[in-house]
Every structure is written in structure tokens, then in C-alpha cells.
Design an enzyme around this catalytic site. Sequence first.
Site, short mmCIF file in Angstrom:
data_model
loop_
_atom_site.label_atom_id
_atom_site.label_comp_id
_atom_site.label_asym_id
_atom_site.label_seq_id
_atom_site.Cartn_x
_atom_site.Cartn_y
_atom_site.Cartn_z
N GLU A 1 9.72 4.95 -32.81
CA GLU A 1 9.85 3.67 -32.12
C GLU A 1 8.78 2.66 -32.53
OE1 GLU A 1 8.14 6.13 -31.01
OE2 GLU A 1 6.31 5.08 -30.46
N ARG B 1 7.63 1.70 -35.43
CA ARG B 1 8.06 0.79 -36.51
C ARG B 1 9.05 -0.24 -35.99
NH1 ARG B 1 10.04 5.84 -39.95
NH2 ARG B 1 8.36 6.76 -38.72
N LYS C 1 0.39 -1.88 -32.47
CA LYS C 1 1.43 -1.10 -31.78
C LYS C 1 0.93 -0.80 -30.37
CE LYS C 1 3.66 3.49 -31.67
NZ LYS C 1 3.95 4.75 -32.39
N ASP D 1 12.29 8.55 -31.31
CA ASP D 1 10.84 8.78 -31.31
C ASP D 1 10.15 8.05 -32.46
OD1 ASP D 1 8.46 9.76 -30.43
OD2 ASP D 1 8.76 11.81 -31.17
N ASP E 1 4.61 7.13 -25.00
CA ASP E 1 5.68 7.48 -25.93
C ASP E 1 6.23 8.86 -25.58
OD1 ASP E 1 7.43 7.85 -28.00
OD2 ASP E 1 5.90 8.02 -29.57
N ASP F 1 -0.77 6.02 -27.41
CA ASP F 1 0.08 5.40 -28.41
C ASP F 1 -0.01 3.87 -28.40
OD1 ASP F 1 1.69 5.98 -30.58
OD2 ASP F 1 3.57 5.94 -29.43
N LYS G 1 10.15 14.16 -26.77
CA LYS G 1 9.12 15.01 -27.37
C LYS G 1 9.02 16.32 -26.60
CE LYS G 1 6.01 11.41 -29.12
NZ LYS G 1 6.00 11.79 -30.54
#
Length: 490
Positions: A347, A349, A263, A345, A268, A286, A275
Site C-alpha cells: 500500500e 507505493r 509515507k 499490503d 499497516d 509504518d 499480515k
Amino acid sequence: MKLTLNNKTPHAVESACIVVGVFEDEPLTGAAADLDKASSGAISAMIESGDIDAFRGRTTLLHGLPGVKADRILVTGLGEADRFDRVRFDMACMSAGAFLREHSVTEAHICLHEAECEDLDLAWRLRHAGIAFDRANYVYTTTKPRKDDSPHPLKSVSFQGDADLEDAIRQAEAIAAGYRRARELGNLPPNICNPAYLAQQAKSIAEAHERVDVDILKKKDMAALGMDALLAVGQGSENGPRLIVLKYNGAGDEEQPVALVGKGITFDSGGISLKPGANMDQMKFDMCGAATVLGAFEACVLLNLPINLITIVAAAENMPDGRAYRPGDVLTSMSGKTIEILNTDAEGRLVLCDALTYCERFNPRATIDVATLTGACVVALGHHASGLMSPHDDLAEELIGAGRVSVDRAWRLPVWEDYQQQLKTPFADMKNVGGMPAGAITAGCFLSRFAKKQRWAHIDIAGSAWKWGEAEGATGRPVGLLTQYLINQS
Ligand code: BES
Ligand code: MN
Ligand code: ZN
């Protein structure tokens, strides 16, 4: 940091600092005993008087001992002998390494690997010590250069040992380089380390090694493949997404590769499901899944492992914008499965599901994705264990075993079918969030739907990838676990 071997008797080694270990309430052994004898009992006298503490991880620096060639001795506590295990071994190396770093010792001779530990052989102990000292010596300097008065890093260390340990030293250097690559990428700020930067890094790894090829897919390429989930996550950012594919051919064209998928969300923000502001800066980490699969890839290449390895990075920046994807959207992933977005959020996956589908074409014998996927994993396991999920018991055990050996541990969570129902929605094949219960697991269940054709495992590193606070930053985990797994596969 350069690693070498030196088999002279410890008291005759010329060095700025000799690092030795001592157990609590045990007679001195190995290098500590040798130095003690050469100095007519100076070390044992200081243990007797309480000036040296053998508690695990404690460090005591001694200067100018008579009969000893080295300028200093760093005595490192190993704790109770009967409770000494690989975790404490790792901890002793790390705290001695941190001491050297903080005290500007630029050259040292290490003897800690003499200490017997579980059933681990000398080569393991040496290799692990080499990696640990290199990790302890790492300081991020790219956007904050060292000042003249800041501590000087270790430049070279020798290890007590004969030339037959040369392989262990070379392995330590390769794995340490992988850790360093991962930490450096993790620590870089998101205005520098964006998807294009990650692609550039992959290119430079490919250029440096003969048996490595790289493919970089941009927006158009991804659109042609139907990667609408990955594209959706990136579409709110000026920094376009990339799918990065590195290929190492170490075993010829016939062998099935191992595949690592990372990933790579370089920042993020949460997107439209923004967030909260506090600690949002931490979401530069991230992309640590991407950083660590790149680090493990590099280590594998440097180790010259006789395997084939594919590393795929799904890189994007998750930002809110007029073009950003939104809650309520339904996306069609590359697999053809539709996904209703309930939270932008969630995201990670989404970028991973398309990367996993893309991965099918390589027909891997195992596919392992690594991701800072869920806050829920931090709640479940804290910062000590990575969360491992796989429907394949044998693969899960191989990975957990590799984590034990490398002291980069993972703990398994179930991905039973029972949890899959939390992803049900009337509007698509699935939704992208599974609600409050078992958040790490429902994220794993989401990914499992895209990995049905592969022997797959998922490692959630949300808790293990970085440490909060000033000095620490990215840990480089699970480079140790992954490289150990790759070594075991070869
Ligand atoms: N990158 C985060 C996960 C994360 C959060 C890692 C905190 C480390 C520390 C991920 O993209 C995310 O935001 N996940 C959400 C999922 C939720 C919306 C289902 C989370 O964990 O809150
Ligand atoms: Mn997120
Ligand atoms: Zn994320």
C-alpha cells in the site's frame, strides 16, 4: 536538553560529571591528560592497572578525584587511535550518553569532541556530539510516564569549547529537535497517531513558525484531484486519509524548492491481504517516513536555512473492512496511470504515487521520498543502512554523501529498466507487486513511474527507522541524512 559551551580548563569545571575519551595504547591527550595531571596520575594509574578499559564504547565512572572540581569523570573508550572514524565517534558519544541516562546524571560537561577524527573539523565533531547526546537521552514517556524511581534524564550539558562554536551548538539543537519530533511520532501508538493527528502536528509546526504554511487535503479534496490510489488505501478505515503539505519559504518566491515526501501509514494491517499476527504491532512504525520528513522539515526551519522546502505526507490507515480495497481491483491514480492491485499490503507505493504526482506542481529541484516500504529492503541491507534508489547519479551521490557526513548512512540499490518488466500485467498499466526477486527495487521502480518529471530519489527506511525490543523504538533516521542534505543545498 540544553546545550552550552564552557572553555574552562577541564579540572576547574564544576560539573556533576566530565565525559572524556581515551584511546587504546596511546598517551592521554586533551581533557583526559589535564584531569590526569591535576589528580597526580590517577587516570593513567587506573588504565595501567586495567580498571579503565579503552575498548571502543566502554565506559568507566570515577568518583571524587583529588584536584578535580567535578564530582565524577566518565572515561569513554575510543578504541584504536588509527581506526577511529566517524562511526566510532558516533558510537562513543551514544554509549557515553546512554550511561548518563541510565545513571540519572542530570548535568554533564562533554569533552569527547576533542578527539581528532578523519578530516572532520571541531565544529562537525561538536555538532555531532550534541546530536548524539540528545538522541541517547531520549526516552519515550507519553503513554508511560517516568516513575519517581526511574532514571532522571540529562537536563543540561556543556561542551568544552570557545564561544566561536556557538553556531555548531545551535545546529545541534535544531537537528536534535528534528530527531526528537520524528521519534516521538514514530513511537506513539496507532490509536493516537492516526492521519488526523499527523495533520494536527503539521498545523502546530506551521503555527509556531512565521515562514511556514500548511495545507491539509481531506477525502473530498483528494477525490477532486483523482487521487484514487491514496484514497483506496484509506477507504477500509474509520480514520480517513489526509494529504499534508507543509511549505517553508526561506529563500523567497523565485527559488525552486526541495521536496520531501513521506509515507504516513499510521497502521499497516496489510488490509484484505492481512499480515500475520506476530509483530503486527510494529506496523505502527509504518508512518516513520512521514515522521522523519516532518522532523527534517522542523530542523530546517529551526536552522533558518536559506532554501524553500515542501514537505508532503501521504497519511492513511491500511485496514480490512467491508469497504476496503481488494486484490483484483484496478485503480486509476492521479497521474491517469492504472494499477492492478495484487496485494493490498503493498500500500505504501499507492499512497506515495499520488503524493509524487501532486508534488509536480511545486516544480522542485529535487524530490526525495522516504518510506518504510519493503520487508525486502530489511533482507537486503539489515538495520544499518537505509536503501537509496534514484535514476539520477548526482542526486544519489549527494544523498549518500549527506548520510556519510551525518553518520546516518544509506546504500544505493539500482533501479534499472530491466526490473520494470516485473510490474507488467494484462489488466492495467502496472500491478502493485513485482514478485519475490528484488522486492525493494521493484517498489522503487513502481515509484519511478510517477516521478519521471522530477529529479527524484527514494529512501527505503524499513530497516533503519526503528529498533525492535523494549527500550529502543523509533530511531528518527534519516533525519540526520536529510538535514545534512538540506544544509548542503543552502
Ligand atoms: N510496511 C510494509 C513494509 C515493512 C515490512 C516494513 C516489515 C518494515 C518491516 C509494507 O507496506 C509492506 O507490507 N510491504 C510488503 C510488500 C509486498 C506485499 C510486495 C512486504 O514487504 O512484504
Ligand atoms: Mn503493507
Ligand atoms: Zn506499509
